[in-house]
Write a protein that holds these residues in place. Sequence first.
Motif, short mmCIF file in Angstrom:
data_model
loop_
_atom_site.label_atom_id
_atom_site.label_comp_id
_atom_site.label_asym_id
_atom_site.label_seq_id
_atom_site.Cartn_x
_atom_site.Cartn_y
_atom_site.Cartn_z
N VAL A 95 0.79 -1.23 -0.01
CA VAL A 95 -0.02 0.02 0.01
C VAL A 95 0.64 1.21 -0.06
O VAL A 95 1.62 1.65 1.11
CB VAL A 95 -1.16 0.09 1.25
N ALA A 96 1.08 2.06 -1.20
CA ALA A 96 1.79 3.19 -1.45
C ALA A 96 1.34 4.14 -0.09
O ALA A 96 0.08 4.41 0.22
CB ALA A 96 1.55 3.83 -2.66
N PHE A 100 -2.28 5.50 1.15
CA PHE A 100 -2.57 5.27 2.10
C PHE A 100 -3.25 6.51 2.82
O PHE A 100 -4.41 6.55 3.47
CB PHE A 100 -1.55 4.87 3.30
N VAL A 103 -6.61 7.37 1.40
CA VAL A 103 -7.93 6.69 1.89
C VAL A 103 -8.06 7.04 3.31
O VAL A 103 -9.24 7.34 3.64
CB VAL A 103 -7.57 5.24 2.00
N ALA A 104 -7.03 7.30 4.02
CA ALA A 104 -7.28 7.70 5.32
C ALA A 104 -8.05 9.16 5.44
O ALA A 104 -8.73 9.36 6.04
CB ALA A 104 -6.03 7.87 6.24
N GLU A 107 -11.61 8.95 4.16
CA GLU A 107 -12.40 8.05 5.16
C GLU A 107 -12.88 8.90 6.04
O GLU A 107 -13.94 9.08 6.63
CB GLU A 107 -11.80 6.98 5.62
N GLN A 108 -11.97 9.86 6.74
CA GLN A 108 -12.23 10.63 7.65
C GLN A 108 -13.26 11.84 7.30
O GLN A 108 -14.20 12.21 7.68
CB GLN A 108 -11.10 11.39 8.26
N LYS A 110 -15.40 11.64 4.67
CA LYS A 110 -16.58 10.91 4.67
C LYS A 110 -17.44 10.74 5.89
O LYS A 110 -18.60 10.95 6.03
CB LYS A 110 -16.38 9.23 4.11
N LEU A 164 -4.20 14.87 8.75
CA LEU A 164 -5.36 14.64 9.35
C LEU A 164 -5.98 15.40 10.10
O LEU A 164 -7.16 15.42 10.48
CB LEU A 164 -5.47 13.06 10.17
#
Lengths: 251, 505
Positions: A95-96, A100, A103-104, A107-108, A110, A164
């Motif tokens: 997983v590059a 990652f 996606v992280a 997802e947050q 979302k 994040l």
Amino acid sequence: MLEIKNLHARIVDDGTEIIRGLNLTVRAGEVAAIMGPNGSGKSTLSYILAGREDYEVTEGDILYNGESILEMDPAERATSGIFLAFQYPMEIPGVATMEFLKVAMNEQRKARGEEPLKIPEFLKRVKDAAASLNMDMAMLKRPLNVGFSGGEKKRAEILQMKLLEPKLCVLDETDSGLDIDALKIVADGVNALRSPDRAIVVITHYQRLLQYIVPDTVHVLYRGQVIKSGDKSLALDLEANGYAGVIGQAA
Amino acid sequence: MPAVQDTIDRVRKIDVDQYKYGFQTEIAMDKAPKGLSEDIIRFISAKKDEPSWMLEWRLGAYRRWVTLDEPKWARVHYPKIDFQDLHYYAAPKSTPGPTSLSDVDPELLRVYEKLGIPLKEQEILAGVQKTDVSEFEEASDNVYKSGRVAVDAVFDSVSVVTTFKKELAQAGVIFCSISEAIREHPELVKKYLGSVVPTSDNFYATLNSAVFTDGSFVFVPKGVRCPMELSTYFRMNEKNTGQFERTLIIAEEGAYVSYLEGCTAPQRDENQLHAAVVELIALDDAEIKYSTVQNWYPGDAEGKGGIYNFVTKRGDCRGDRSKISWTQVETGSAITWKYPSCILRGDDSSGEFYSIAVSNGYQQVDSGTKMIHLGKNTSSRIISKGIAAGFSQNTYRGQVSAHRKATNARNFTNCDSLLIGDQCGAHTVPYMEAKNATAQFEHEATTSKISEDQKFYVMQRGIPEEEAIALIVNGFVKDVIQQLPMEFAVEAQKLIGISLEGSVG
Ligand SMILES: Nc1ncnc2c1ncn2[C@@H]1O[C@H](COP(=O)(O)OP(=O)(O)OP(=O)(O)O)[C@@H](O)[C@H]1O
Ligand SMILES: [Mg+2]
């Protein structure tokens, strides 16, 4: 922002109690340092904050913004703003790092009901954050943490934290494994995140880091309890005299 | 393939069963009575307007088949199949040459709609004949804007339509149904059919030879690089119809072709048998790349009703310096029995097998490859990633052999298994045999469990549990995903995520 009340927690597998009546309060805008001898339960505390299932809370509570988080799973806690920079970050083969991060972040977003980031905006944020941490973009094409040096892993943790934008940051020995220059870069990165609506908990063994990230409060953890709290001078005192004095007082 | 992409997105939204293509259509079928006999084979052959040599070929296979027993060596268990209780021929009712979608059987359209296929593409799949060619081409362009893909749709047993024929024809490429090839290009079919997988090969291949009803035919002449990816997008549709596809792909000297196969199937109560045969032939300096995404109904939560998939796929590197590459993503079927293989006959030829096999629920997978080194300086590479979740059993079975004359044969095998949970099983059964002392075979194998540490770390970044597992698994299979054409790679990654739904908790 964070209130830990009489927390007792044990290892699910064998029932060993690691956290034994721990109390700790960290206010928004505060930088709290947690120190303590090896094996005193610092990492365990950070895992319990993040919701790891290997530990079971038997008594007490953890309040985050006034509400208990004990029923939330790790992903829910993360999206509510709790971030843990791991003492030993995990390798995720295939997983590059870039993938990652995407996606992280998405997802947050979302979970908060926001649209996913557009690719140019995502790239811009990553580039800026990586540049501020003196990280090579080429490294972000590699699988996350796979073959990263100890210091590179720690930097990658801070990179994720920056992107994040959590509200409660827990840094578990982020200074270990960093060279002198990197320590300064990482500390600058953390200081840049200091803000009135964010709390930062720094777990460390060394006063050196606290020269760069100056804490508002210092807490000594011993056998699963906070046995002494003070201001930044407590860290200096520990550096000079070791833990024996503090432990003796508490005993 | 946007159609399949749409389908997946749509399927994610329908939350009925573990497998969500759960619907079935009632299209008036033109089908053979149940059972298998010489008469049924004559019926099939007549339906297909076949020349007599073809009928004789089928009958030969059938006479052989009645003497054979089902193989028992694979690590799969299932109730005995009653071969007399199946229909061996079914064709959708054809209204020859509909001129607009309103002329097409509405049931057929409803199937496409459920699959989320865009209108323009429905027209193509349903074989709507546009009087204005440019309009047709424009439609095709819209549909395939993500890439150039020619689709040969197989609706149950008969090819409904073939697109992009014109452009392919200009390049000299023949891409049509095998039935059409038998009628239009008998000399090619006669020369190559059964030359890689002989009618006597194995129980299922022999059965297929007797009763195959459709499949694709590809011929790429000398020196031609096929101008686009070729693709079959097919579904099985009629209750209890055995699906017996026959695919034949020939790349002449210096030719190149990439072929994609992908499919979904409706839910059904009774088990559905699928026994396909695929033959690939690569002459000197030719290259064939064959990619599959297989997502057939795996059965319900108790493991009932899924598809039995017994496939014989084999490539013959007949010419020097030829190359055949198999890439497969297997996520569906109740039982998978499948070993895409390469015969490395030409000197300096090479074969590759890249595989991802995901099993969940009560699925049983026994899959792998054979690399048969016959020529000099031949090389092969096997990368297999098995992921077992739920109560599934996932076996890699591989054979690498070097013939006495195969000097300097080389093989590299890597097979990794990943377990999710502790009720499933992963098994690795490699056979290696070198009759020539210069052979160099390397074999690596690992079995690991998905680590709680990794999962916790990923979730700590705000990624929910199922997505976290899908992410880790997709990382695990990365080496194989990279071998897939772009359109398929994205689709395959999503499919892996979907297949693992419900594997935790
Ligand atoms: N899953 C576990 N199984 C067994 N023992 C555990 C487990 N988790 C923590 N412990 C034990 O709990 C104690 C506290 O460990 P922890 O990692 O929290 O210490 P620490 O304060 O972070 O130490 P260090 O300064 O060395 O990082 C140790 O004795 C450790 O061995
Ligand atoms: Mg620690």
